[in-house]
Design a protein around this motif. Sequence first.
Motif, mmCIF file in Angstrom:
data_model
loop_
_atom_site.group_PDB
_atom_site.id
_atom_site.type_symbol
_atom_site.label_atom_id
_atom_site.label_comp_id
_atom_site.label_asym_id
_atom_site.label_seq_id
_atom_site.Cartn_x
_atom_site.Cartn_y
_atom_site.Cartn_z
ATOM 1 N N LYS A 81 0.823 -1.217 0.000
ATOM 2 C CA LYS A 81 0.000 0.000 0.000
ATOM 3 C C LYS A 81 0.856 1.265 0.000
ATOM 4 O O LYS A 81 0.569 2.215 -0.732
ATOM 5 N N ARG A 82 1.890 1.291 0.829
ATOM 6 C CA ARG A 82 2.724 2.484 0.884
ATOM 7 C C ARG A 82 3.431 2.718 -0.447
ATOM 8 O O ARG A 82 3.551 3.870 -0.896
ATOM 9 N N VAL A 83 3.879 1.664 -1.089
ATOM 10 C CA VAL A 83 4.553 1.784 -2.389
ATOM 11 C C VAL A 83 3.597 2.366 -3.422
ATOM 12 O O VAL A 83 3.962 3.236 -4.220
ATOM 13 N N ARG A 84 2.351 1.901 -3.401
ATOM 14 C CA ARG A 84 1.355 2.435 -4.343
ATOM 15 C C ARG A 84 1.057 3.898 -4.051
ATOM 16 O O ARG A 84 0.930 4.716 -4.973
ATOM 17 N N LYS A 85 0.961 4.248 -2.773
ATOM 18 C CA LYS A 85 0.697 5.641 -2.415
ATOM 19 C C LYS A 85 1.842 6.555 -2.836
ATOM 20 O O LYS A 85 1.620 7.698 -3.267
ATOM 21 N N GLU A 86 3.062 6.063 -2.713
ATOM 22 C CA GLU A 86 4.215 6.856 -3.147
ATOM 23 C C GLU A 86 4.192 7.058 -4.658
ATOM 24 O O GLU A 86 4.539 8.140 -5.153
ATOM 25 N N HIS A 144 2.727 10.954 -9.161
ATOM 26 C CA HIS A 144 1.903 11.162 -10.357
ATOM 27 C C HIS A 144 0.586 11.842 -9.971
ATOM 28 O O HIS A 144 -0.487 11.483 -10.469
ATOM 29 N N LYS A 145 0.662 12.835 -9.104
ATOM 30 C CA LYS A 145 -0.550 13.476 -8.594
ATOM 31 C C LYS A 145 -1.299 14.269 -9.659
ATOM 32 O O LYS A 145 -2.442 14.679 -9.435
ATOM 33 N N ASP A 146 -0.669 14.471 -10.815
ATOM 34 C CA ASP A 146 -1.358 15.162 -11.895
ATOM 35 C C ASP A 146 -2.202 14.196 -12.732
ATOM 36 O O ASP A 146 -2.927 14.612 -13.628
ATOM 37 N N TYR A 147 -2.134 12.898 -12.428
ATOM 38 C CA TYR A 147 -2.898 11.894 -13.177
ATOM 39 C C TYR A 147 -4.367 11.910 -12.759
ATOM 40 O O TYR A 147 -4.688 12.159 -11.601
ATOM 41 N N ASP A 148 -5.233 11.621 -13.694
ATOM 42 C CA ASP A 148 -6.637 11.352 -13.399
ATOM 43 C C ASP A 148 -6.749 9.832 -13.264
ATOM 44 O O ASP A 148 -6.926 9.122 -14.240
ATOM 45 N N LEU A 149 -6.635 9.341 -12.045
ATOM 46 C CA LEU A 149 -6.431 7.917 -11.802
ATOM 47 C C LEU A 149 -7.706 7.081 -11.846
ATOM 48 O O LEU A 149 -8.730 7.442 -11.265
ATOM 49 N N THR A 150 -7.610 5.950 -12.520
ATOM 50 C CA THR A 150 -8.610 4.896 -12.430
ATOM 51 C C THR A 150 -7.861 3.590 -12.229
ATOM 52 O O THR A 150 -7.067 3.185 -13.085
ATOM 53 N N TYR A 151 -8.072 2.946 -11.104
ATOM 54 C CA TYR A 151 -7.420 1.664 -10.832
ATOM 55 C C TYR A 151 -8.296 0.518 -11.341
ATOM 56 O O TYR A 151 -9.516 0.536 -11.191
ATOM 57 N N VAL A 152 -7.651 -0.477 -11.929
ATOM 58 C CA VAL A 152 -8.331 -1.697 -12.356
ATOM 59 C C VAL A 152 -7.901 -2.807 -11.408
ATOM 60 O O VAL A 152 -6.711 -3.134 -11.319
ATOM 61 N N TRP A 153 -8.855 -3.391 -10.696
ATOM 62 C CA TRP A 153 -8.560 -4.389 -9.673
ATOM 63 C C TRP A 153 -8.995 -5.784 -10.107
ATOM 64 O O TRP A 153 -10.033 -5.940 -10.768
ATOM 65 N N GLY A 154 -8.245 -6.787 -9.690
ATOM 66 C CA GLY A 154 -8.536 -8.168 -10.067
ATOM 67 C C GLY A 154 -9.326 -8.945 -9.038
ATOM 68 O O GLY A 154 -9.101 -10.146 -8.860
ATOM 69 N N PHE A 155 -10.264 -8.302 -8.361
ATOM 70 C CA PHE A 155 -11.091 -9.005 -7.379
ATOM 71 C C PHE A 155 -12.153 -9.826 -8.100
ATOM 72 O O PHE A 155 -12.769 -9.357 -9.064
ATOM 73 N N ALA A 195 -11.673 3.275 0.955
ATOM 74 C CA ALA A 195 -10.346 3.640 1.446
ATOM 75 C C ALA A 195 -9.552 4.475 0.450
ATOM 76 O O ALA A 195 -8.537 5.074 0.820
ATOM 77 N N ASN A 196 -10.010 4.540 -0.787
ATOM 78 C CA ASN A 196 -9.260 5.241 -1.836
ATOM 79 C C ASN A 196 -10.171 6.162 -2.648
ATOM 80 O O ASN A 196 -10.359 5.966 -3.863
ATOM 81 N N PRO A 197 -10.727 7.181 -2.008
ATOM 82 C CA PRO A 197 -11.649 8.086 -2.720
ATOM 83 C C PRO A 197 -10.945 8.999 -3.716
ATOM 84 O O PRO A 197 -11.611 9.689 -4.496
ATOM 85 N N GLN A 198 -9.610 9.016 -3.702
ATOM 86 C CA GLN A 198 -8.844 9.894 -4.589
ATOM 87 C C GLN A 198 -8.805 9.396 -6.024
ATOM 88 O O GLN A 198 -8.345 10.104 -6.924
ATOM 89 N N ALA A 199 -9.329 8.181 -6.263
ATOM 90 C CA ALA A 199 -9.271 7.592 -7.609
ATOM 91 C C ALA A 199 -10.595 6.920 -7.942
ATOM 92 O O ALA A 199 -11.392 6.598 -7.054
ATOM 93 N N ALA A 200 -10.811 6.714 -9.229
ATOM 94 C CA ALA A 200 -11.941 5.896 -9.678
ATOM 95 C C ALA A 200 -11.478 4.438 -9.685
ATOM 96 O O ALA A 200 -10.273 4.150 -9.680
ATOM 97 N N HIS A 201 -12.435 3.502 -9.707
ATOM 98 C CA HIS A 201 -12.078 2.094 -9.600
ATOM 99 C C HIS A 201 -12.935 1.253 -10.544
ATOM 100 O O HIS A 201 -14.127 1.505 -10.693
#
Length: 199
Positions: free
Chosen positions: A75-80, A85-96, A110-116
């Motif tokens: 988690k910390r590595v991903r947050k770093e 890349h704080k200028d990115y418009d983030l959308t994470y793709v998860w393998g759940f 837990a991650n409202p800063q990005a779309a999922h």
Amino acid sequence: MAGYLAGDVDEWIYIDIKDQHPDSIRFIRDCEAAIGQKIQILRSEEYSSVEDCVRAFGGFRAMNGFAPCTNWLKKRVRKEWELAHKDYDLTYVWGFDLKEKGRAERTIEANPQAAHEFPLIDRGLSKEEVHGLFERTFSFRRPVMYDMGYPNNNCKGCVKGGMGYWNRIRKDFPEVFENILLRPDNTTHIPRPLPQYGQ
């Protein structure tokens, strides 16, 4: 598989941990060839292994459920990466998969800063169905830990595992078993009574 189903993924990221099976990197290279894109490999610059985290923290897990290995090595590595890349418009793709809807909901909270996106859940796919789809879609092997009978491609010797899991680790990776569970000078421990392991 989730990223492949999502399509149009700009950046592929893999967080590597020393304790994972080395075949995981082979799998990453095969994925790169299949999707025609480079997969960026991230690692913690502070801790090299689960053992490092546990020694620094003084145990495997806090009473509130905080696990240093998951939080510091992943988690910390991903947050770093996010911060860089704080200028990115983030959308994470998860393998759940289909059985992990609760985990997906917690991830969103837990991650409202990005779309999922959750392609496997959206398609109603179980873990078994995902493995079958992978075999029909690609010509290379899945991570070897699955072929060895493990349900996940986690670190070798995840201390969250139960007695059956650790009996398998004892046979497949005896050095990991001895290092994590049997060395009296080792601070790594399971936060519950150690079961008796038969032959």
